[in-house]
Design a protein around this motif. Structure first.
Motif, PDB file in Angstrom:
ATOM      1  N   GLY A  37       5.089  16.658  -7.713  1.00  0.00           N
ATOM      2  CA  GLY A  37       5.443  15.366  -7.126  1.00  0.00           C
ATOM      3  C   GLY A  37       5.555  15.450  -5.625  1.00  0.00           C
ATOM      4  N   GLY A  38       6.144  16.548  -5.131  1.00  0.00           N
ATOM      5  CA  GLY A  38       6.257  16.734  -3.689  1.00  0.00           C
ATOM      6  C   GLY A  38       4.906  16.837  -3.009  1.00  0.00           C
ATOM      7  N   VAL A  39       3.948  17.506  -3.670  1.00  0.00           N
ATOM      8  CA  VAL A  39       2.595  17.605  -3.111  1.00  0.00           C
ATOM      9  C   VAL A  39       1.948  16.222  -3.020  1.00  0.00           C
ATOM     10  CG1 VAL A  39       0.261  18.478  -3.551  1.00  0.00           C
ATOM     11  CG2 VAL A  39       2.238  19.990  -3.843  1.00  0.00           C
ATOM     12  N   LEU A  40       2.110  15.422  -4.073  1.00  0.00           N
ATOM     13  CA  LEU A  40       1.550  14.061  -4.048  1.00  0.00           C
ATOM     14  C   LEU A  40       2.188  13.220  -2.951  1.00  0.00           C
ATOM     15  CD1 LEU A  40       1.151  13.115  -7.824  1.00  0.00           C
ATOM     16  CD2 LEU A  40      -0.620  13.784  -6.181  1.00  0.00           C
ATOM     17  N   LEU A  41       3.492  13.369  -2.738  1.00  0.00           N
ATOM     18  CA  LEU A  41       4.169  12.625  -1.675  1.00  0.00           C
ATOM     19  C   LEU A  41       3.638  13.043  -0.303  1.00  0.00           C
ATOM     20  CD1 LEU A  41       7.833  12.677  -3.011  1.00  0.00           C
ATOM     21  CD2 LEU A  41       6.342  10.673  -2.840  1.00  0.00           C
TER      22      LEU A  41
ATOM     23  N   GLY B 231       0.820  -1.205   0.000  1.00  0.00           N
ATOM     24  CA  GLY B 231       0.000   0.000   0.000  1.00  0.00           C
ATOM     25  C   GLY B 231       0.854   1.256   0.000  1.00  0.00           C
ATOM     26  N   MET B 232       1.943   1.251   0.766  1.00  0.00           N
ATOM     27  CA  MET B 232       2.822   2.412   0.805  1.00  0.00           C
ATOM     28  C   MET B 232       3.451   2.668  -0.563  1.00  0.00           C
ATOM     29  SD  MET B 232       4.787   1.935   4.432  1.00  0.00           S
ATOM     30  CE  MET B 232       3.908   2.092   5.986  1.00  0.00           C
ATOM     31  N   VAL B 233       3.899   1.602  -1.219  1.00  0.00           N
ATOM     32  CA  VAL B 233       4.476   1.751  -2.561  1.00  0.00           C
ATOM     33  C   VAL B 233       3.430   2.325  -3.512  1.00  0.00           C
ATOM     34  CG1 VAL B 233       5.431   0.502  -4.540  1.00  0.00           C
ATOM     35  CG2 VAL B 233       6.157  -0.088  -2.205  1.00  0.00           C
ATOM     36  N   TYR B 234       2.228   1.813  -3.428  1.00  0.00           N
ATOM     37  CA  TYR B 234       1.121   2.256  -4.288  1.00  0.00           C
ATOM     38  C   TYR B 234       0.837   3.745  -4.090  1.00  0.00           C
ATOM     39  CZ  TYR B 234      -3.704   2.346  -6.100  1.00  0.00           C
ATOM     40  OH  TYR B 234      -4.856   2.642  -6.784  1.00  0.00           O
ATOM     41  N   TYR B 235       0.902   4.194  -2.842  1.00  0.00           N
ATOM     42  CA  TYR B 235       0.604   5.601  -2.535  1.00  0.00           C
ATOM     43  C   TYR B 235       1.758   6.529  -2.915  1.00  0.00           C
ATOM     44  CZ  TYR B 235      -3.726   4.659   0.037  1.00  0.00           C
ATOM     45  OH  TYR B 235      -5.003   4.303   0.376  1.00  0.00           O
ATOM     46  N   TYR B 236       2.982   6.065  -2.675  1.00  0.00           N
ATOM     47  CA  TYR B 236       4.132   6.942  -2.888  1.00  0.00           C
ATOM     48  C   TYR B 236       4.653   6.954  -4.323  1.00  0.00           C
ATOM     49  CZ  TYR B 236       4.889   8.025   2.062  1.00  0.00           C
ATOM     50  OH  TYR B 236       4.762   8.501   3.340  1.00  0.00           O
ATOM     51  N   LEU B 237       4.396   5.915  -5.068  1.00  0.00           N
ATOM     52  CA  LEU B 237       5.012   5.783  -6.395  1.00  0.00           C
ATOM     53  C   LEU B 237       4.667   6.933  -7.350  1.00  0.00           C
ATOM     54  CD1 LEU B 237       6.910   4.012  -8.000  1.00  0.00           C
ATOM     55  CD2 LEU B 237       4.932   2.678  -8.780  1.00  0.00           C
TER      56      LEU B 237
ATOM     57  N   GLY C  18       3.882  10.116  -6.804  1.00  0.00           N
ATOM     58  CA  GLY C  18       4.588  11.332  -6.409  1.00  0.00           C
ATOM     59  C   GLY C  18       6.083  11.213  -6.615  1.00  0.00           C
ATOM     60  N   ALA C  19       6.639  10.050  -6.270  1.00  0.00           N
ATOM     61  CA  ALA C  19       8.080   9.850  -6.442  1.00  0.00           C
ATOM     62  C   ALA C  19       8.459   9.892  -7.920  1.00  0.00           C
ATOM     63  CB  ALA C  19       8.499   8.519  -5.820  1.00  0.00           C
ATOM     64  N   ALA C  20       7.647   9.268  -8.757  1.00  0.00           N
ATOM     65  CA  ALA C  20       7.932   9.265 -10.192  1.00  0.00           C
ATOM     66  C   ALA C  20       7.854  10.680 -10.765  1.00  0.00           C
ATOM     67  CB  ALA C  20       6.947   8.351 -10.923  1.00  0.00           C
ATOM     68  N   LEU C  21       6.861  11.443 -10.328  1.00  0.00           N
ATOM     69  CA  LEU C  21       6.705  12.806 -10.824  1.00  0.00           C
ATOM     70  C   LEU C  21       7.857  13.689 -10.355  1.00  0.00           C
ATOM     71  CD1 LEU C  21       4.528  14.086 -12.604  1.00  0.00           C
ATOM     72  CD2 LEU C  21       3.423  14.935 -10.515  1.00  0.00           C
ATOM     73  N   ALA C  22       8.229  13.562  -9.094  1.00  0.00           N
ATOM     74  CA  ALA C  22       9.335  14.360  -8.565  1.00  0.00           C
ATOM     75  C   ALA C  22      10.641  14.020  -9.278  1.00  0.00           C
ATOM     76  CB  ALA C  22       9.468  14.133  -7.057  1.00  0.00           C
ATOM     77  N   TYR C  23      10.853  12.738  -9.527  1.00  0.00           N
ATOM     78  CA  TYR C  23      12.072  12.322 -10.227  1.00  0.00           C
ATOM     79  C   TYR C  23      12.084  12.858 -11.661  1.00  0.00           C
ATOM     80  CZ  TYR C  23      15.598   9.333 -12.369  1.00  0.00           C
ATOM     81  OH  TYR C  23      16.689   8.877 -13.060  1.00  0.00           O
ATOM     82  N   ALA C  24      10.932  12.782 -12.330  1.00  0.00           N
ATOM     83  CA  ALA C  24      10.858  13.286 -13.700  1.00  0.00           C
ATOM     84  C   ALA C  24      11.126  14.790 -13.737  1.00  0.00           C
ATOM     85  CB  ALA C  24       9.484  12.979 -14.299  1.00  0.00           C
ATOM     86  N   GLY C  25      10.576  15.503 -12.753  1.00  0.00           N
ATOM     87  CA  GLY C  25      10.815  16.940 -12.694  1.00  0.00           C
ATOM     88  C   GLY C  25      12.272  17.266 -12.458  1.00  0.00           C
ATOM     89  N   TRP C  26      12.915  16.477 -11.621  1.00  0.00           N
ATOM     90  CA  TRP C  26      14.339  16.689 -11.348  1.00  0.00           C
ATOM     91  C   TRP C  26      15.178  16.396 -12.582  1.00  0.00           C
ATOM     92  CZ3 TRP C  26      18.201  12.798 -11.056  1.00  0.00           C
ATOM     93  CH2 TRP C  26      19.457  13.257 -10.627  1.00  0.00           C
ATOM     94  N   ARG C  27      14.867  15.303 -13.283  1.00  0.00           N
ATOM     95  CA  ARG C  27      15.628  14.927 -14.477  1.00  0.00           C
ATOM     96  C   ARG C  27      15.476  15.961 -15.586  1.00  0.00           C
ATOM     97  NH1 ARG C  27      17.573   9.736 -15.580  1.00  0.00           N
ATOM     98  NH2 ARG C  27      18.166  10.742 -17.542  1.00  0.00           N
ATOM     99  N   GLU C  28      14.275  16.499 -15.716  1.00  0.00           N
ATOM    100  CA  GLU C  28      14.003  17.441 -16.808  1.00  0.00           C
ATOM    101  C   GLU C  28      14.172  18.890 -16.375  1.00  0.00           C
ATOM    102  OE1 GLU C  28      13.499  16.393 -19.844  1.00  0.00           O
ATOM    103  OE2 GLU C  28      13.650  14.317 -19.129  1.00  0.00           O
TER     104      GLU C  28
END
Length: 203
Positions: free
Chosen positions: A108-112, A81-87, A89-99
């Motif tokens: 992404g931070g808001v979703l986290l 459940g934690m992975v399902y909830y955090y994934l 936001g984590a993916a969005l934050a990582y994408a924002g950082w990469r781009e």
């Protein structure tokens, strides 16, 4: 005896995992199991689920270090459940950082942050009957959390104080932190379980 009928406060929540010799022994068992990477963490998660389940059904929280296979299963279900909830936001934050896209990182931070607030909203309900359907509904979990009102935020205050205090365990050559981290998790688990059990009549 501090149980789910006891109001949440720093004193009651901090004392909950230490109130009897058996309770203190189970904290030490949890600390020892943390030496087993990841599996020990999952077993501790399952242990907290079973502790709350027992109290909801009118039994003492302890002993709860029984049936390790069941504890591991509960740990895996709630971790999933934690992975399902955090994934997301984590993916969005990582994408924002990469781009180098600040607004994507912020989103992404808001979703986290929302995921962190929602997780207590499913954990106690899962403990009631071990129904995994209680977990995989983020909107319902978040709404439950926000409906907890002042009591919910008080539980967060207690949990954050316990988290800060748990780092005192690092003074014991790091080994003490194994015990204080288990203590912190149980303080947080009790605090949120008390809030949601009272709010939704789960006991």
């Amino acid at each position: 005896m501090i149980d789910l009928r006891t109001p949440v406060s720093l004193r009651t929540s901090f004392a909950f995992p230490l109130q009897t010799p058996r309770a203190r022994r189970e904290v030490l068992i949890g600390a020892a199991l943390l030496l087993v990477p990841f599996v020990g963490w999952l077993l501790n998660m399952g242990h907290r689920v079973v502790m709350v389940h027992r109290m909801m059904h009118g039994d003492p929280a302890w002993p709860a270090w029984r049936h390790p296979g069941q504890l591991l299963r509960h740990g895996l279900v709630t971790f999933g459940g934690m992975v399902y909830y955090y994934l997301p936001g984590a993916a969005l934050a990582y994408a924002g950082w990469r781009e180098d896209a600040a607004w994507v990182t912020v989103a992404g931070g808001v979703l986290l942050a929302l995921a962190t607030l929602a997780i207590p909203g499913y954990m106690t309900h899962y403990c009631r009957a071990f129904d995994a359907a209680e977990i995989y509904d983020p909107v319902r979990a978040l709404s439950r959390a926000l409906e907890g009102g002042g009591a919910y935020w008080r539980a967060w205050g207690v949990a954050l104080c316990a988290l800060a205090l748990s780092f005192v365990g690092l003074l014991g050559l790091g080994v003490g932190f194994l015990a204080t981290s288990v203590w912190f998790w149980q303080v947080a688990g009790f605090s949120f379980a008390r809030v949601f059990s009272q709010k939704y009549g789960l006991t």
